[in-house]
Write a protein that holds these residues in place. Structure first.
Motif, mmCIF file in Angstrom:
data_model
loop_
_atom_site.group_PDB
_atom_site.id
_atom_site.type_symbol
_atom_site.label_atom_id
_atom_site.label_comp_id
_atom_site.label_asym_id
_atom_site.label_seq_id
_atom_site.Cartn_x
_atom_site.Cartn_y
_atom_site.Cartn_z
ATOM 1 N N MET A 30 10.501 39.969 31.042
ATOM 2 C CA MET A 30 9.906 39.196 32.131
ATOM 3 C C MET A 30 10.913 38.964 33.254
ATOM 4 O O MET A 30 10.574 39.023 34.435
ATOM 5 C CB MET A 30 9.362 37.866 31.612
ATOM 6 N N THR A 51 3.447 29.699 32.510
ATOM 7 C CA THR A 51 3.029 31.102 32.484
ATOM 8 C C THR A 51 3.763 31.873 31.398
ATOM 9 O O THR A 51 3.155 32.631 30.642
ATOM 10 C CB THR A 51 3.283 31.760 33.857
ATOM 11 N N ARG A 102 2.281 33.646 28.000
ATOM 12 C CA ARG A 102 2.486 35.064 27.692
ATOM 13 C C ARG A 102 3.126 35.253 26.324
ATOM 14 O O ARG A 102 2.943 36.279 25.686
ATOM 15 C CB ARG A 102 3.353 35.723 28.761
#
Length: 105
Positions: free
Chosen positions: A15, A26, A30
């Protein structure tokens, strides 16, 4: 050690390498984690020296996200109304090595 520590570190590295500006919510979503669990994991990773916390002045930040190893992964709504500082994290050379990646030079 946290079960799956290296797995989560690798996922976090992916990421970070994507250079998206992500909030803790977020990222936690994920990773299929609760936000408080993810914050605890961030603290563990930071204490172990696998990631590094950077405090940036959101109002006048000099960093463009182009510096070596900079991920600009936002630590979420950590903005202070007084200082407008934002936390971000980047992977350290030690963290990259643990992920099985070459250390940044």
């Amino acid at each position: 050690m946290v079960v799956g520590y290296r797995y989560f570190l690798r996922r976090l590295a992916e990421m970070m390498d994507s250079r998206e500006n992500l909030t803790t919510r977020t990222i936690a979503d994920r990773l299929n984690m609760r936000q408080d669990e993810f914050r605890d994991l961030l603290n563990i990773m930071e204490k172990k020296g696998d990631i590094e916390c950077c405090i940036e002045n959101a109002a006048g930040c000099d960093c463009t996200g182009d510096c070596k190893g900079c991920s600009r992964v936002c630590a979420g709504p950590e903005l202070s109304s007084r200082s407008m500082n934002m936390k971000s994290y980047k992977l350290t050379d030690k963290g990259r090595a643990l992920c099985g990646e070459q250390a940044l030079n």
